[in-house]
Design a protein around this motif. Structure first.
Motif, PDB file in Angstrom:
ATOM      1  N   TYR A  67     -33.449  99.980 138.600  1.00 40.70           N
ATOM      2  CA  TYR A  67     -33.308 101.083 139.960  1.00 40.70           C
ATOM      3  C   TYR A  67     -31.406 101.426 140.474  1.00 40.70           C
ATOM      4  N   GLN A  68     -31.590 102.718 140.143  1.00 40.07           N
ATOM      5  CA  GLN A  68     -30.298 103.660 140.435  1.00 40.07           C
ATOM      6  C   GLN A  68     -30.770 104.759 141.128  1.00 40.07           C
ATOM      7  N   ASN A  69     -30.455 105.033 142.565  1.00 44.16           N
ATOM      8  CA  ASN A  69     -30.077 106.666 142.631  1.00 44.16           C
ATOM      9  C   ASN A  69     -29.569 107.629 141.839  1.00 44.16           C
ATOM     10  N   ALA A  70     -30.542 108.978 142.150  1.00 47.23           N
ATOM     11  CA  ALA A  70     -30.581 110.505 141.629  1.00 47.23           C
ATOM     12  C   ALA A  70     -29.948 110.948 142.530  1.00 47.23           C
ATOM     13  N   THR A  71     -29.225 112.233 142.025  1.00 50.43           N
ATOM     14  CA  THR A  71     -28.809 113.231 143.458  1.00 50.43           C
ATOM     15  C   THR A  71     -29.277 114.509 142.983  1.00 50.43           C
ATOM     16  N   SER A  72     -29.961 114.913 142.334  1.00 53.37           N
ATOM     17  CA  SER A  72     -31.277 116.499 142.225  1.00 53.37           C
ATOM     18  C   SER A  72     -32.136 116.462 141.410  1.00 53.37           C
ATOM     19  N   PRO A  73     -32.789 116.906 141.804  1.00 52.10           N
ATOM     20  CA  PRO A  73     -33.889 117.247 140.372  1.00 52.10           C
ATOM     21  C   PRO A  73     -34.011 117.450 139.555  1.00 52.10           C
ATOM     22  N   ASP A  74     -32.808 118.072 138.674  1.00 50.81           N
ATOM     23  CA  ASP A  74     -32.504 118.156 137.577  1.00 50.81           C
ATOM     24  C   ASP A  74     -32.443 116.432 137.255  1.00 50.81           C
ATOM     25  N   ASP A  75     -32.348 115.655 137.735  1.00 52.07           N
ATOM     26  CA  ASP A  75     -32.010 114.350 136.934  1.00 52.07           C
ATOM     27  C   ASP A  75     -33.203 113.945 136.097  1.00 52.07           C
ATOM     28  N   VAL A  76     -34.480 114.649 136.790  1.00 49.97           N
ATOM     29  CA  VAL A  76     -35.087 114.246 136.055  1.00 49.97           C
ATOM     30  C   VAL A  76     -35.639 114.413 134.542  1.00 49.97           C
ATOM     31  N   HIS A  77     -34.274 115.575 133.929  1.00 49.25           N
ATOM     32  CA  HIS A  77     -34.516 115.671 132.707  1.00 49.25           C
ATOM     33  C   HIS A  77     -33.368 115.263 131.862  1.00 49.25           C
ATOM     34  N   LYS A  78     -33.005 114.148 132.786  1.00 52.70           N
ATOM     35  CA  LYS A  78     -31.386 113.284 132.520  1.00 52.70           C
ATOM     36  C   LYS A  78     -32.297 112.125 132.554  1.00 52.70           C
ATOM     37  N   LEU A  79     -32.824 111.205 131.550  1.00 52.10           N
ATOM     38  CA  LEU A  79     -33.388 110.640 131.419  1.00 52.10           C
ATOM     39  C   LEU A  79     -32.674 109.195 130.463  1.00 52.10           C
ATOM     40  N   PRO A  80     -32.342 108.009 131.681  1.00 50.72           N
ATOM     41  CA  PRO A  80     -31.133 107.034 131.340  1.00 50.72           C
ATOM     42  C   PRO A  80     -32.008 105.980 130.874  1.00 50.72           C
ATOM     43  N   PHE A  81     -31.523 104.979 129.869  1.00 46.92           N
ATOM     44  CA  PHE A  81     -31.691 103.657 129.489  1.00 46.92           C
ATOM     45  C   PHE A  81     -32.468 102.728 130.551  1.00 46.92           C
ATOM     46  N   ALA A  82     -33.455 102.363 130.357  1.00 51.71           N
ATOM     47  CA  ALA A  82     -34.098 101.458 132.414  1.00 51.71           C
ATOM     48  C   ALA A  82     -33.192 100.343 132.335  1.00 51.71           C
ATOM     49  N   ASN A  83     -32.350  99.552 130.779  1.00 51.65           N
ATOM     50  CA  ASN A  83     -31.609  98.557 131.120  1.00 51.65           C
ATOM     51  C   ASN A  83     -30.072  99.135 131.369  1.00 51.65           C
ATOM     52  N   SER A  84     -29.842  99.800 131.821  1.00 49.75           N
ATOM     53  CA  SER A  84     -28.352 101.356 132.083  1.00 49.75           C
ATOM     54  C   SER A  84     -28.577 101.061 133.103  1.00 49.75           C
ATOM     55  N   LEU A  85     -29.375 101.108 134.371  1.00 52.17           N
ATOM     56  CA  LEU A  85     -30.001 101.522 135.434  1.00 52.17           C
ATOM     57  C   LEU A  85     -28.993 100.615 136.445  1.00 52.17           C
ATOM     58  N   THR A  86     -28.519 100.924 137.687  1.00 50.44           N
ATOM     59  CA  THR A  86     -27.383 100.215 137.814  1.00 50.44           C
ATOM     60  C   THR A  86     -27.716  98.994 138.930  1.00 50.44           C
ATOM     61  N   SER A  87     -29.083  98.917 139.935  1.00 49.06           N
ATOM     62  CA  SER A  87     -29.177  97.880 140.700  1.00 49.06           C
ATOM     63  C   SER A  87     -30.167  97.323 139.957  1.00 49.06           C
ATOM     64  N   GLU A  88     -31.061  96.568 140.931  1.00 47.22           N
ATOM     65  CA  GLU A  88     -31.686  95.143 140.784  1.00 47.22           C
ATOM     66  C   GLU A  88     -32.750  95.849 142.228  1.00 47.22           C
ATOM     67  N   VAL A  89     -34.261  95.872 141.809  1.00 52.24           N
ATOM     68  CA  VAL A  89     -34.944  95.968 142.963  1.00 52.24           C
ATOM     69  C   VAL A  89     -36.485  95.509 142.848  1.00 52.24           C
ATOM     70  N   LEU A  90     -36.830  94.963 143.919  1.00 46.83           N
ATOM     71  CA  LEU A  90     -37.794  94.076 144.008  1.00 46.83           C
ATOM     72  C   LEU A  90     -39.802  95.029 143.989  1.00 46.83           C
ATOM     73  N   VAL A  91     -39.762  95.282 142.999  1.00 51.52           N
ATOM     74  CA  VAL A  91     -41.207  95.966 142.981  1.00 51.52           C
ATOM     75  C   VAL A  91     -42.429  94.535 143.495  1.00 51.52           C
ATOM     76  N   PRO A  92     -43.119  95.483 145.015  1.00 53.46           N
ATOM     77  CA  PRO A  92     -43.715  97.190 145.317  1.00 53.46           C
ATOM     78  C   PRO A  92     -43.391  97.165 146.897  1.00 53.46           C
ATOM     79  N   PHE A  93     -42.082  96.744 146.649  1.00 50.56           N
ATOM     80  CA  PHE A  93     -41.803  97.315 148.036  1.00 50.56           C
ATOM     81  C   PHE A  93     -40.701  98.808 148.753  1.00 50.56           C
TER      82      PHE A  93
END
Length: 653
Positions: A67-93
């Motif tokens: 998981y990683q927080n994003a800052t604007s709707p334009d971020d949807v066009h800036k695809l990260p790599f999944a393993n580069s996201l900075t935090s870990e989240v337990l789905v589905p909470f």
């Protein structure tokens, strides 16, 4: 091979205790927990999530994601790599929940990422379907860098066929970009979306919001031509009405096989074609009701696609008994009595920590004799509705509301006046999501009534649409009753005249109050909300945030004496019983199942550790309601009204 599952079998799933096996995910310490919080494990909600359309070849994707927080709707066009996201989240909470491991306060834009392999045992020629139980509020989904689809609406399931985007061999990357404004002001514009009781601004009756993935995510394998939706209604006469929808939309042959309860013995078989409604009859079925919630397992077959489902035979209608409009189940009137059920959890917010926890709320109600629940401006995971089907609890299902007003001040001092929805786009979105509510939930026999508006929240004051929307709901589902407006701002539509009054009831009576209207004898009299009396508890059982604690006394009445709380409830239930005896009261909703944050008026505390009810007293008082209603109609015959007769009786024909 058919798979039968129920409450008991689902509870046998072994939960793994949360440990430090994954150093990056940490269960947060929230303001309050429940007895199940630390038993969730790293593979939460392992049950198959869609009991009305169940396939054998599936893979649960719940668990640790990035998981990683994003800052604007334009971020949807800036695809990260999944393993580069900075935090870990337990789905589905929800991202705001302690169980997610994130516990953000503001999650307007978010990235989720994970990877998955397709099981080699799945048939090579089948399609791979990616399913989401619910994501709040808008989701854009990418597989291996390809945009596979978008979805809007925080309460509805959705599916994408991702077969063509998968790697021939190896691991696939899944990214989800989520936008959830809740009730924020963004770029000077007030947000108006379908959100129920979520709010970023504390209010005694609005709660911590839920952002992101909050229901199960799973893969499944299905033939190229497969069943996409199964619409099935079975009535008290044994007539089964079916429409099976195909991924091809062609007129392919389909077959429905119904089995005897708890058996592999075939009860009946019906045949038709995909995309076209057809009917068949089952001889002498055992009927579904709160006293006898009989369910029949079934299979639906379309070519090589076989799905498991179930149904219950019952008919919901209205009729006149001794001159009074009554709701009928299988042609009979009995008093509907339930709780206002918010469906919030201190550790998971919108998501119960486990299936067992979720069902325990319903079992506590059933134990003392409640026969109904009003699901309050929230839609639950599908397994909630199956649990109600199995337990025999009637459900009054609310449509999640738009915000009646939107805060523009981050620290509002009082409620602004009621305002119009504010935009045609918001109204259009509400309309389309109301249709989704009916389409996705209409198979559950426990649901007996749809509610469009709660107390006028989000109901356009300039051009009230409740008449138009009532017609729409009836066109989508003519088999249930419609409560157009529960509370006030009632314009005379729907099957119910529904008052809210605290703490005393005002149900089907000739007297009325400022917000409510005198009883409309052309409709069914029901008390949509009453009670709400509070009982304060020690800090161990309270939502430990200052504002909610400071506002605990902001309630109709409150005591620290549990014996006095039960006595007060006894008095109010006695008043309700008298209104059943002397007037036209046919049902009532007590506020509420559990405490929620700063509210302390539940049958159970928010942490579910204290059951406030004197069970023997509540059983006696609830049974007295049923006995009184039965005496009112003893030896009387209901004149069951057709939809046309009911409309004529209301002067709407």
């Amino acid at each position: 091979m058919r798979q039968f599952s129920g409450i008991v079998s689902s509870l046998l799933v072994t939960a793994s205790v949360l440990t430090s096996t994954n150093a990056d995910y940490v269960l947060k310490e929230g303001p309050l927990d429940t007895p199940w919080t630390k038993t969730v494990g790293l593979n939460p909600w392992p049950q198959y999530p869609r009991p009305q359309l169940e396939r054998s070849a599936w893979k649960n994707l719940n668990g640790i994601w990035k998981y990683q927080n994003a800052t604007s709707p334009d971020d949807v066009h800036k695809l990260p790599f999944a393993n580069s996201l900075t935090s870990e989240v337990l789905v589905p909470f929800c991202l705001e929940s302690a169980l997610s491991g994130i516990m953000n306060e503001y999650s307007t834009y978010s990235w989720y990422g994970t990877s998955f392999d397709v099981p080699s045992s799945w048939h090579a020629g089948d399609r791979v379907l990616l399913n989401f139980g619910a994501v709040d509020y808008q989701a854009t989904v990418f597989v291996n860098g390809h945009n596979v689809g978008n979805h809007t609406g925080g309460y509805w399931s959705f599916t994408f066929d991702v077969t063509d985007f998968l790697k021939a061999n190896g691991t696939n990357e899944l990214l989800v970009f989520v936008y959830d404004p809740t009730d924020r002001v963004i770029d000077g514009k007030e947000t108006q979306i379908v959100l129920g009781k979520q709010s970023l601004h504390f209010n005694h009756i609005f709660y911590t919001p839920c952002s992101g993935i909050w229901q199960t995510v799973w893969l499944e394998s299905a033939p190229a031509e497969h069943i996409t939706e199964l619409h099935l209604d079975a009535n008290m006469d044994g007539r089964v009405n079916v429409t099976v929808y195909s991924s091809y939309g062609w007129d392919s042959p389909v077959e429905i096989t119904i089995y005897e309860p708890h058996s592999d013995t075939i009860k009946a078989v019906g045949k038709g074609t995909a995309g076209t409604a057809f009917q068949f009859t089952v001889d002498s079925p055992d009927l579904w009701s709160p006293d006898s919630p009989t369910l029949y397992n079934l299979t639906a077959t379309l070519g090589s696609d076989i799905v498991n489902s179930y149904t219950g035979f019952r008919t919901v209608s209205r009729g006149v008994i001794n001159g009074i409009q009554r709701p009928l189940i299988n042609g009979k009137f009995f008093f509907w009595f339930g709780t206002l059920d918010q469906g919030f959890w201190p550790d998971g917010i919108y998501t119960a920590p486990t299936y067992e926890a979720m069902v325990s709320d319903l079992q506590a109600l059933k134990e003392v004799g409640y026969n109904m629940v009003r699901k309050h401006i929230k839609v639950e995971p599908a397994l909630f509705y199956k649990a109600a089907d199995e337990l025999g609890l009637l459900l009054i299902q609310d449509m999640p509301s738009l915000r009646t007003y939107v805060y523009t001040n981050p620290e509002p001092k009082s409620c602004p006046p009621r305002t119009a929805v504010g935009s045609p786009e918001a109204q259009q979105e509400f309309d389309s999501q109301l249709a989704l509510l009916i389409q996705q939930q209409r198979n559950y026999p426990s649901i007996v009534t749809w509610v469009i508006y709660n107390e006028g929240w989000g109901q356009d004051s300039g051009n009230p649409p409740d008449g138009r929307l009532t017609d729409m709901v009836r066109s989508l589902d003519p088999t249930r009753l419609v409560n157009s407006v529960t509370g006030w701002w009632d314009h005379g539509f729907g099957d119910f005249h529904d008052n809210h009054r605290y703490p005393q009831p005002q149900c089907g009576t000739p007297w009325y109050s400022l917000e409510n209207t005198p009883y409309d004898s052309s409709r069914i009299g029901i008390q949509g909300e009453f009670g709400g009396i509070g009982h304060n508890v020690s800090a161990d059982h309270l939502w430990k945030e200052k504002e909610p604690i400071d506002h605990i006394a902001n309630i109709y009445s409150i005591t620290t004496d549990l014996k006095a709380w039960n006595h007060n409830a006894h008095i109010l239930l006695g008043e309700l019983r008298q209104q059943i005896e002397h007037y036209a009261c046919s049902g009532a909703v007590w506020t509420e199942t559990t405490d929620v944050e700063g509210e302390v008026n539940g049958m159970l505390t928010y942490d579910r550790r204290i059951n406030r009810m004197d069970k023997d007293q509540w059983k006696r008082d609830i049974q007295a309601l049923y006995d009184t209603a039965e005496r009112r109609t003893m030896n009387a015959t209901a004149r069951i009204m057709s939809r046309e007769e009911a409309m004529d009786d209301m002067g709407l024909a």
